[in-house]
Design an enzyme around this catalytic site. Structure first.
Site, PDB file in Angstrom:
ATOM      1  N   PRO A 260       0.982  -1.283  -0.263  1.00  0.00           N
ATOM      2  CA  PRO A 260       0.261   0.065  -0.218  1.00  0.00           C
ATOM      3  C   PRO A 260       1.216   1.132  -0.071  1.00  0.00           C
ATOM      4  CG  PRO A 260      -0.013  -0.811   2.270  1.00  0.00           C
ATOM      5  CD  PRO A 260       0.956  -2.196   1.350  1.00  0.00           C
ATOM      6  N   ASP A 435       5.185   2.376   2.239  1.00  0.00           N
ATOM      7  CA  ASP A 435       5.078   1.405   2.854  1.00  0.00           C
ATOM      8  C   ASP A 435       4.034   1.408   3.578  1.00  0.00           C
ATOM      9  OD1 ASP A 435       3.721  -1.462   3.166  1.00  0.00           O
ATOM     10  OD2 ASP A 435       5.621  -2.565   2.965  1.00  0.00           O
ATOM     11  N   HIS A 436       2.833   1.191   3.732  1.00  0.00           N
ATOM     12  CA  HIS A 436       1.774   2.358   4.960  1.00  0.00           C
ATOM     13  C   HIS A 436       1.672   0.803   5.551  1.00  0.00           C
ATOM     14  CE1 HIS A 436      -0.522   4.537   7.055  1.00  0.00           C
ATOM     15  NE2 HIS A 436      -1.029   5.675   6.265  1.00  0.00           N
ATOM     16  N   ARG A 437       1.999  -0.375   5.425  1.00  0.00           N
ATOM     17  CA  ARG A 437       1.816  -1.139   6.254  1.00  0.00           C
ATOM     18  C   ARG A 437       3.320  -1.102   7.360  1.00  0.00           C
ATOM     19  NH1 ARG A 437       2.886  -6.172   2.601  1.00  0.00           N
ATOM     20  NH2 ARG A 437       5.049  -4.540   2.144  1.00  0.00           N
ATOM     21  N   THR A 439       5.147   1.574   8.113  1.00  0.00           N
ATOM     22  CA  THR A 439       4.467   2.957   8.860  1.00  0.00           C
ATOM     23  C   THR A 439       3.911   3.905   8.714  1.00  0.00           C
ATOM     24  OG1 THR A 439       6.498   4.848   9.435  1.00  0.00           O
ATOM     25  CG2 THR A 439       6.772   3.928   7.267  1.00  0.00           C
TER      26      THR A 439
END
Lengths: 464, 363
Positions: A260, A435-437, A439
């Site tokens: 994401p 990568d929003h997973r 941070t």
């Protein structure tokens, strides 16, 4: 004597390969075993050595072209090619005993071929028989009994080629399959041929067969590369993907479909930094050119230490973030072959001059397409400097499985406010995808703030 | 009732005599005869050059898939030269260096990898088993041969060759157990070339060494620098002498490195770094041995050039010989299936011949 060299099966069951490089030119004198082509297959990229010594009179392929196994690559004029074997098996001559050599040289030789006989190598004393034996044996007469007379069906009948299921289908529908002309490969009788013979009607006395899926339309194979074609709106041209393009495509889909992505942008005021650089340039020749990229990498090395989550990879299988204790920054570069990302190792241990030197070296290697796969591995963070060509902000795609990538736009002069005064400033636009997973936006903003602070106040770099 | 340590007798030694810089440990140097040393070098160089040529032949489509030996010359030649012609070997499929020592012709790997089984027919008078591709199967055959030697009360020995990957196979452990239980005159030569195809040594076993596998079966294992032909030869001689005099089996782990591809259908850049390969290239068995021989005045530049020249000529002869071979008649299988061919078989033969003619493969 001309000979043609054809693409061999370079691996096990390889059917085609792509010509990566042609290492000789038409008319070149080529030695036996000299590398002539670099070919990439599904399995590996390999150099192909010349099978003969001679002149490469014609090269039939182009770089980038995909060629099938068995296709002619190069025509040689010379001693004779791989395809031209001596007409008769020549027995290797008995080697004369090495005489007149020093004691050191008289060490026993590796066994010569003729000393150890095998079935492949008949004895010396029956030369003629041996030569004859080595020649393909004559096919013996088949036994007198004729197959046509001993099998039912009578003479002259040929048994149609068909799959057992099709035979059964024909039998069940009362169709004599051997009387049909097949439309399949090699004249094979297909179910559709049997259906055509039935005329669509189920055999009498049988329950109607379940509705059959109509035979699919003839498979359209990929259009020939480079061939001008047209669609409903005009002329088009198809181009097959090169091996590297395929790799890039695969990597990009993997990144975008699993990570994401979030992109944040910010501006760094690099007016002071640029003045500093101008001063360094004025200092004179000798050292490497200190580019703003060198300052940026130095800044990143420091900021990545402070914000380790951006110097990491995301292991989705283990549900872990893998923090890297080393700082290896990949630099996305537009090479003659397409996008490549050479990795600069342990950037935090290099001075700005050291980084500049390293950048020069990497650029050189990329220009010459002289890098190894190893040099593209082990990155912890990536920078893409599209601004070198143009553009302001972007949405860079993360180099999977890393956590983040920084896009660098072109430095622009903009008007800014200094108190009430309008001043001229140099602005470096930055775009950070993460990568929003791994941070969140707040962390990314803090990281980007630090990057901007250092770039705007390069003096801070001196006190690190 | 007490909890105490059970002492097991054997120990694992490590032996290195000639290091990668060509520096020799004077105390351990076996001071081998110059003639023997020159022969060792000749076989090593011949193996290297033939190997290079075979890769080229594959790339030119003149032979099929080939599994190179580059880097393993010392491990193979040092062990093969420790036994005599009356002794036996049971090999795997990457032992070209050993095969040359034992008397296989240079053309034979061309036949074998070129798809002609004639290349796997053991030459007359050579006590070797043919090439065995099924991993570790040959260790059982080697132990069987050693058992026969013991039953017949000969004082011969059998060397069986395998790789690090082979030590993960059941066959290997059965062979080891039998060898230990019956105290057989067999020496297991494990060429630890660091990879089972692409699978690295560290993922192969938790054991610190492969040599220690012998301890579980009650005999000694020794680890040697497999790129040091002096260490390999000394360890092999000791193991062979011990086996010959009824002392039972030994396992020798030759720590080496497969410098080339697993086979020509392999791309090692996908599973190992070029940096690692560069490190091992510095430890090349030929470089250090040549240096040692030069220092001992066994070789000089002129004699090395002479050996190179001889080998080049021999390889050329072998290639010419191989390429002049016209192969077997592809119809042969139909001739030897049945004494009286059945109608069906005859029909098949005709069909096959027609297809071959259509493809232009038969007149």
């Amino acid at each position: 004597m001309a000979s043609e060299f054809k693409l061999p099966d370079l691996g096990e069951g390889i059917t085609e390969g792509q010509i990566v490089r042609i290492l000789v030119a038409e008319g070149d004198e080529v030695a036996e075993d000299q590398a002539i082509l670099e070919v990439e297959t599904d399995k590996a990229a390999v150099e192909i050595p010349s099978p003969v010594a001679g002149v490469a009179s014609k090269i039939h392929v182009k770089e980038g072209e995909t060629v099938a196994v068995g296709q002619t690559l190069v025509t040689f004029d010379g001693d004779g090619g791989a395809d031209e074997k001596p007409a008769k098996a020549e027995k290797p001559a008995k080697k004369s005993e090495s005489s007149g050599k020093s004691a050191k040289q008289q060490a026993p030789q590796v066994e010569e071929p003729e000393r150890k006989r095998t079935k492949a190598q008949p004895a010396d004393d029956d030369d003629d028989d041996a030569a004859a034996a080595r020649k393909t044996k004559a096919t013996p007469e088949p036994p007198a009994r004729d197959v046509d007379e001993s099998t039912p069906g009578g003479p002259q009948r040929t048994r149609a080629a068909a799959a057992p299921a099709v035979r059964k289908f024909a039998r069940e529908n009362g169709v004599d399959i051997d009387a049909l002309t097949g439309s399949g490969p090699g004249g094979r009788v297909l179910q559709s041929d049997v259906e055509a013979a039935i005329g669509g009607a189920p055999a009498p006395g049988r329950p109607s067969a379940p509705a059959r899926v109509p035979a699919p339309p003839a498979v359209t194979f990929g259009k020939l590369e480079g061939q001008v074609d047209k669609d409903n709106w005009g002329k088009i041209k198809r181009q097959s993907l090169s091996q590297i393009r395929k790799t890039i495509a695969r990597q990009m889909v993997k990144s975008v479909s699993t990570i994401p992505h979030v992109t944040q942008t910010d501006d760094a005021d690099v007016t002071v930094l640029e003045e500093l650089r101008a001063g360094l340039k004025a200092r004179g020749e000798g050292g490497p050119r200190i580019t703003s990229m060198a300052f940026l990498l130095r800044t990143l090395a420091h900021c990545l230490r402070e914000h380790p989550v951006f110097n990491a990879t995301f292991d989705s299988e283990a549900e872990q973030i893998v923090y890297k204790e080393y700082i290896n920054i990949g630099i996305a570069v537009d090479s003659p072959r397409g996008l490549v990302v050479p990795v600069m190792r342990n950037v935090d241990q290099l001075s700005i001059t050291g980084i500049a030197q390293e950048l020069g070296r990497v650029a050189q290697k990329v220009r010459n397409v002289d890098f190894t796969i190893d040099e593209l591995r082990g990155g912890t963070f990536t920078v893409t400097n599209y601004g070198a060509i143009g553009g302001v902000y972007g949405t860079p795609v993360i180099n999977h499985p890393e956590v983040a990538i920084l896009g660098v736009g072109r430095t622009q002069e903009r008007l800014a406010l200094d108190g009430d005064r309008v001043v001229r400033r140099k602005i470096l636009p930055l775009s950070l995808s993460f990568d929003h997973r791994a941070t969140d936006g707040a962390q990314a903003a803090r990281f980007l703030n630090d990057v901007v602070t250092y770039l705007s106040n390069p003096a801070l770099l001196l006190v690190q | 009732m007490p909890r105490k340590t059970v002492e097991i007798e054997p120990r694992v030694e490590y032996l290195s005599i000639l290091d990668e810089h060509g520096v020799v440990d004077a105390a351990l140097d076996p001071r081998l005869d110059g003639d023997l040393l020159a022969r060792m070098f000749r076989y090593m160089l011949a193996t290297r050059r033939l190997d290079e040529r075979l890769i080229n032949l594959q790339r030119q489509g003149r032979i099929g898939t080939y599994g190179p030996t580059r880097g393993q010359e010392a491990a193979q030649i040092g062990t093969a030269m420790s036994i005599g012609p009356e002794d036996w070997t049971a090999q795997a499929f990457r032992e070209m260096g050993m095969m040359l020592v034992r008397g296989w012709g240079m053309h034979m790997p061309m036949f074998f990898w070129g798809g002609h089984e004639e290349g796997n027919v053991v030459p007359e008078g050579v006590n070797d088993l043919p090439i065995a591709v099924p991993v570790s199967s040959q260790t059982l055959h080697g132990v069987g041969i050693a058992w026969a030697m013991k039953l017949r009360k000969t004082n011969n020995v059998c060397l069986t060759y395998l790789g690090d990957g082979g030590t993960s196979e059941g066959d290997f452990h059965e062979a080891m157990n039998f060898a230990g239980v019956y105290s057989l005159p067999v020496v297991f030569i494990v060429q630890n070339n660091q990879f089972a195809i692409s699978h690295p040594r560290r993922m192969q076993t938790r054991s610190k060494t492969l040599a220690q596998k012998a301890l579980a079966y009650g005999f000694n294992g020794i680890q040697v620098d497999g790129n040091d032909i002096l260490a390999v030869y000394v360890a092999a001689r000791e193991a062979v002498e011990k086996a010959r005099s009824g002392g039972g089996p030994t396992l020798i782990e030759c720590v080496t490195y497969r410098l080339s591809v697993h086979t020509t259908a392999d791309d090692p850049t996908k599973y190992r770094s070029e940096e690692e390969v560069r490190q091992w290239e510095k430890r090349d068995p030929l470089i250090r041995f040549k240096k040692y021989l030069m220092e001992r005045n066994v070789l000089d530049d002129a004699s090395v050039a002479g050996v190179e020249e001889d080998i080049r000529g021999q390889i050329k002869e072998a290639v010419d010989y191989y390429e002049a071979y016209e192969g077997v008649d592809p119809v042969d299988p139909f001739r030897y299936c049945l004494a009286e061919p059945s109608a069906e078989l005859v029909a098949q033969q005709r069909e096959f011949e027609a297809a071959m003619r259509a493809e232009g493969l038969m007149r």
